[in-house]
Write an enzyme that holds these catalytic residues in place. Structure first.
Site, PDB file in Angstrom:
ATOM      1  N   LYS A 180      34.580  33.485  21.711  1.00 43.75           N
ATOM      2  CA  LYS A 180      33.226  34.659  22.522  1.00 43.75           C
ATOM      3  C   LYS A 180      33.931  35.716  23.608  1.00 43.75           C
ATOM      4  O   LYS A 180      34.755  36.133  23.569  1.00 43.75           O
ATOM      5  CB  LYS A 180      34.415  33.045  23.839  1.00 43.75           C
ATOM      6  CG  LYS A 180      33.293  32.489  24.828  1.00 43.75           C
ATOM      7  CD  LYS A 180      32.941  34.015  26.061  1.00 43.75           C
ATOM      8  CE  LYS A 180      33.292  33.608  26.906  1.00 43.75           C
ATOM      9  NZ  LYS A 180      32.871  35.161  27.518  1.00 43.75           N
ATOM     10  N   GLY A 233      42.855  39.703  28.355  1.00 46.92           N
ATOM     11  CA  GLY A 233      42.522  39.430  29.319  1.00 46.92           C
ATOM     12  C   GLY A 233      43.398  40.011  30.606  1.00 46.92           C
ATOM     13  O   GLY A 233      44.652  40.484  30.190  1.00 46.92           O
ATOM     14  N   GLY A 238      44.905  34.157  32.094  1.00 44.37           N
ATOM     15  CA  GLY A 238      45.024  33.840  30.512  1.00 44.37           C
ATOM     16  C   GLY A 238      46.666  32.634  31.044  1.00 44.37           C
ATOM     17  O   GLY A 238      46.559  31.534  30.068  1.00 44.37           O
ATOM     18  N   GLU A 255      47.193  38.077  25.426  1.00 41.08           N
ATOM     19  CA  GLU A 255      47.923  40.277  25.653  1.00 41.08           C
ATOM     20  C   GLU A 255      47.440  40.286  27.308  1.00 41.08           C
ATOM     21  O   GLU A 255      45.860  40.529  27.210  1.00 41.08           O
ATOM     22  CB  GLU A 255      47.138  40.905  24.399  1.00 41.08           C
ATOM     23  CG  GLU A 255      47.991  42.034  24.438  1.00 41.08           C
ATOM     24  CD  GLU A 255      47.227  42.611  24.701  1.00 41.08           C
ATOM     25  OE1 GLU A 255      47.244  43.246  26.355  1.00 41.08           O
ATOM     26  OE2 GLU A 255      46.442  44.106  23.945  1.00 41.08           O
ATOM     27  N   CYS A 289      44.952  47.859  27.881  1.00 46.42           N
ATOM     28  CA  CYS A 289      45.507  47.444  28.269  1.00 46.42           C
ATOM     29  C   CYS A 289      47.177  47.849  28.573  1.00 46.42           C
ATOM     30  O   CYS A 289      47.464  47.617  29.108  1.00 46.42           O
ATOM     31  CB  CYS A 289      45.574  45.813  27.571  1.00 46.42           C
ATOM     32  SG  CYS A 289      45.802  46.392  26.066  1.00 46.42           S
ATOM     33  N   GLU A 386      48.581  46.064  37.852  1.00 49.74           N
ATOM     34  CA  GLU A 386      47.614  46.820  37.090  1.00 49.74           C
ATOM     35  C   GLU A 386      46.411  46.883  37.772  1.00 49.74           C
ATOM     36  O   GLU A 386      46.375  45.913  38.485  1.00 49.74           O
ATOM     37  CB  GLU A 386      47.658  45.894  36.050  1.00 49.74           C
ATOM     38  CG  GLU A 386      46.558  46.182  35.031  1.00 49.74           C
ATOM     39  CD  GLU A 386      46.938  45.327  33.566  1.00 49.74           C
ATOM     40  OE1 GLU A 386      46.079  44.322  34.330  1.00 49.74           O
ATOM     41  OE2 GLU A 386      46.550  45.585  32.466  1.00 49.74           O
TER      42      GLU A 386
HETATM   43  P1  NAD Z   1      39.207  38.217  32.373  1.00 48.19           P
HETATM   44  O1  NAD Z   1      40.397  37.576  31.901  1.00 48.19           O
HETATM   45  O2  NAD Z   1      38.386  36.439  33.349  1.00 48.19           O
HETATM   46  O3  NAD Z   1      37.991  37.914  30.828  1.00 48.19           O
HETATM   47  C1  NAD Z   1      38.308  38.168  29.996  1.00 48.19           C
HETATM   48  C2  NAD Z   1      37.995  37.297  29.269  1.00 48.19           C
HETATM   49  O4  NAD Z   1      38.293  35.774  29.931  1.00 48.19           O
HETATM   50  C3  NAD Z   1      35.805  36.972  29.267  1.00 48.19           C
HETATM   51  O5  NAD Z   1      35.656  36.412  28.002  1.00 48.19           O
HETATM   52  C4  NAD Z   1      36.249  35.691  30.048  1.00 48.19           C
HETATM   53  O6  NAD Z   1      34.893  35.079  29.975  1.00 48.19           O
HETATM   54  C5  NAD Z   1      36.697  35.066  29.849  1.00 48.19           C
HETATM   55  N1  NAD Z   1      36.833  34.521  31.079  1.00 48.19           N
HETATM   56  C6  NAD Z   1      37.087  34.260  32.222  1.00 48.19           C
HETATM   57  N2  NAD Z   1      37.160  33.071  32.683  1.00 48.19           N
HETATM   58  C7  NAD Z   1      37.797  32.303  32.163  1.00 48.19           C
HETATM   59  C8  NAD Z   1      38.339  30.628  31.861  1.00 48.19           C
HETATM   60  N3  NAD Z   1      38.435  29.821  32.753  1.00 48.19           N
HETATM   61  N4  NAD Z   1      38.333  30.150  30.290  1.00 48.19           N
HETATM   62  C9  NAD Z   1      39.060  30.280  29.240  1.00 48.19           C
HETATM   63  N5  NAD Z   1      37.536  32.065  28.967  1.00 48.19           N
HETATM   64  C10 NAD Z   1      38.146  32.786  30.764  1.00 48.19           C
HETATM   65  O7  NAD Z   1      39.006  39.427  32.900  1.00 48.19           O
HETATM   66  P2  NAD Z   1      38.248  39.817  34.286  1.00 48.19           P
HETATM   67  O8  NAD Z   1      37.734  39.425  34.987  1.00 48.19           O
HETATM   68  O9  NAD Z   1      36.967  40.693  32.859  1.00 48.19           O
HETATM   69  O10 NAD Z   1      38.995  41.436  34.620  1.00 48.19           O
HETATM   70  C11 NAD Z   1      39.636  41.428  36.008  1.00 48.19           C
HETATM   71  C12 NAD Z   1      40.578  42.440  34.931  1.00 48.19           C
HETATM   72  O11 NAD Z   1      41.515  41.379  34.443  1.00 48.19           O
HETATM   73  C13 NAD Z   1      41.030  43.935  35.361  1.00 48.19           C
HETATM   74  O12 NAD Z   1      40.903  44.002  36.632  1.00 48.19           O
HETATM   75  C14 NAD Z   1      42.474  44.142  34.223  1.00 48.19           C
HETATM   76  O13 NAD Z   1      42.998  44.172  35.037  1.00 48.19           O
HETATM   77  C15 NAD Z   1      42.092  42.655  33.176  1.00 48.19           C
HETATM   78  N6  NAD Z   1      41.872  42.932  31.656  1.00 48.19           N
HETATM   79  C16 NAD Z   1      42.763  42.961  31.115  1.00 48.19           C
HETATM   80  C17 NAD Z   1      42.329  43.457  30.258  1.00 48.19           C
HETATM   81  C18 NAD Z   1      43.585  44.008  28.740  1.00 48.19           C
HETATM   82  O14 NAD Z   1      43.325  44.118  28.309  1.00 48.19           O
HETATM   83  N7  NAD Z   1      44.839  43.036  29.460  1.00 48.19           N
HETATM   84  C19 NAD Z   1      40.622  42.919  29.768  1.00 48.19           C
HETATM   85  C20 NAD Z   1      40.405  43.183  30.580  1.00 48.19           C
HETATM   86  C21 NAD Z   1      40.696  42.668  32.012  1.00 48.19           C
END
Ligand code: NAD
Length: 484
Positions: A180, A233, A238, A255, A289, A386
């Site tokens: 996904k 993410g 997470g 991660e 990250c 972060e």
């Molecule tokens: P997010 O964690 O919400 O999204 C990452 C992934 O998770 C996407 O594919 C998203 O569709 C999916 N996702 C979102 N909600 C979900 C749920 N309830 N169940 C399952 N999957 C779900 O991150 P974001 O909203 O895109 O970004 C917000 C913040 O997250 C950023 O500002 C940053 O601080 C952090 N981030 C960290 C990383 C990393 O590499 N560690 C990457 C992206 C974002």
């Protein structure tokens, strides 16, 4: 500017080897963050599509893919890696347009994707069980087996690298994957799936369902036909994914980012350190990250380091991804708002230097100038949280003990680096730093296909990359035979 011709319809999902529209037919706009225009529309996959993808993955395990030997899986991944290399230019352009990543950085990610396939292709038949001395009359051995169907929820910042490390290791161990990608950036995930299909990967071994996190993502992480989830993410998402996986009692790899420090001691070789100090903070506009967002400097060299970093900052240009500036736009207008919010929170901090957004950058692009901030207080919000943007804070320290306390003084623990010529100090700190990776006189923001990677604390748990990932993407069976 229109997208290059693609060998698939970007508004479709790949399920069981066929491209098809999502069951409910919805689409989502994919935005080019360099100018705010709509690049194309992608599938809004939902639980029906996730169900179909999990069923297709299980069928692959019960069918042709499940019968592949480790050697055959390795050859398949190697072939996919070769095809990725043949498509590097296209993949780089798609990633640059979709993520806003400067073209040369996007190209490096495409090459890293190929490298993951080569690495895991070569490793697939090198992981094996053991024999264990036991009671008289017994032979005991262990078997490394795939989990089964693995779910991969990927963010928008490094789609190719994260798909490479997680899907590559999962397929090497004989799992079947449901991927996904992020709703903000998923073109290279789709292109990679098409490349794998063209390379001859059996139907259903890799399925891709784009869609919203709360819909397709939640459906995947809570699906009872999935035996392992890998997620990269935010901490908040997470935690939700770990809860959903907990209900099905399946393992997760999380991660979740960090607040990674670089510790610069008074005996550091500053010429060597400087490029790492700055690049590790501004690479991919700080949306990494393992970005190094905290620079800790011994007070005796604080002014000198700030001056040297400021000189580099002042020369940084920010502009559209295809223009290949030092820094591109952020992923979205929303991310720009988040980062500007942090800069407001840090309005009390002195700005040592800023990069420059070029005059011709489109007004609707998500541009933020890189900021180097002086931060005497390691407890300040900008030294603790972060930011995920091109912002670094420089924090002074007096001695090793204080440096260690500041470095370990956040909720995170992903990457750290130590700049010193003192060998005893290098070894002491490498042990004492609470961090999944420690670099000595270098820094690897996201680098190192071979190097196990992952965090402690709020940075997550489990390890990806290197051979270590192959243990995470498999389970161990013990066979005890009594033969007398
Ligand atoms: P997010 O964690 O919400 O999204 C990452 C992934 O998770 C996407 O594919 C998203 O569709 C999916 N996702 C979102 N909600 C979900 C749920 N309830 N169940 C399952 N999957 C779900 O991150 P974001 O909203 O895109 O970004 C917000 C913040 O997250 C950023 O500002 C940053 O601080 C952090 N981030 C960290 C990383 C990393 O590499 N560690 C990457 C992206 C974002």
């Amino acid at each position: 500017m229109s997208l290059p011709d693609l060998p698939f319809d970007p508004s479709h999902c790949l399920i069981g080897g066929s491209w098809r529209p999502p069951a409910k037919g919805g689409t989502l706009a994919l935005i080019d963050p360099s100018d705010g225009s709509e690049l194309t529309r992608i599938a809004r996959g939902q639980s029906e599509d996730i169900n179909a993808a999990v069923t297709a993955a299980q069928a692959a395990l019960d069918g042709e893919w499940g019968r592949f030997t480790a050697l055959e899986r390795g050859r398949m991944l190697t072939r996919i890696g070769q095809l990725v290399l043949e498509h590097v230019d296209l993949l780089a352009e798609l990633e640059a347009r979709d993520v806003g990543k400067p073209l040369s950085q996007a190209r490096a990610d495409a090459i890293a994707l190929a490298r993951y396939m080569e690495f895991y292709g070569g490793a697939a038949d090198k992981i094996h069980g053991e024999t264990i001395p036991y009671l008289d009359g017994y032979t005991v051995y262990t078997l490394r087996e795939p989990h089964g169907v693995t779910g991969h929820i990927v963010p928008w910042n490094y789609p190719m690298q994260i798909i490479g490390r997680s899907v590559g290791a999962a397929l090497a161990m004989g799992n079947a994957a449901v991927l996904k990608p992020a709703e903000e950036a998923c073109l290279t995930a789709l292109m990679f799936a098409e490349i794998a299909r063209a390379a001859g990967l059996p139907d259903g071994a890799l399925n891709v369902v784009p869609g919203l996190g709360a819909e397709a993502g939640a459906a995947l992480s809570s699906h009872n036909g999935v035996q392992h989830i890998s997620f990269t993410g935010s901490v908040a998402t997470g935690a939700l994914i770990q809860q959903a996986a907990g209900a099905n009692v399946i393992p997760v790899t999380l991660e979740l980012g960090g607040k990674s420090p670089q510790l610069v001691f008074e005996d550091a070789n500053l010429d060597e350190a400087l490029p790492f100090l700055v690049n590790a903070g501004i690479q991919n506009a700080g949306q990494t990250c393992s970005a190094s967002s905290r620079i800790l400097v011994q007070r005796s060299r604080y002014d000198e380091v700030v001056a040297a970093m400021s000189k580099r900052y002042a020369a940084l240009t920010v502009g559209p991804a295809l223009g290949d500036h030092h820094v591109g736009p952020l992923i979205s207008a929303r991310q720009k708002e988040i980062v500007l919010g942090f800069l407001e929170k840090g309005a009390d901090l002195k700005v040592a230097a800023k990069g420059q957004i070029i005059d011709t950058a489109p007004g609707a692009g998500a541009y933020v100038a890189p900021h180097l901030l002086l931060c005497p207080d390691p407890e300040h919000a900008l030294a603790q949280q972060e930011i995920f943007g091109p912002v670094q804070v420089v924090i002074p320290f007096d001695d090793e003990a204080q440096a260690l306390a500041i470095a370990n003084g956040t909720d995170y623990g992903l990457v750290a680096s130590i700049w010193t010529e003192n060998g005893a100090r290098q070894l002491r700190l490498a042990k004492a730093l609470k961090s999944g990776q420690v670099f000595i006189n270098n820094y690897g923001a996201g680098g190192g296909v071979e190097l196990p990677f992952g965090g402690i604390g709020k940075s997550g748990h489990g390890r990806e990359k290197g051979f270590e990932a192959l243990y995470g993407f498999s389970t161990l069976k013990t066979v005890a035979a009594k033969h007398g």
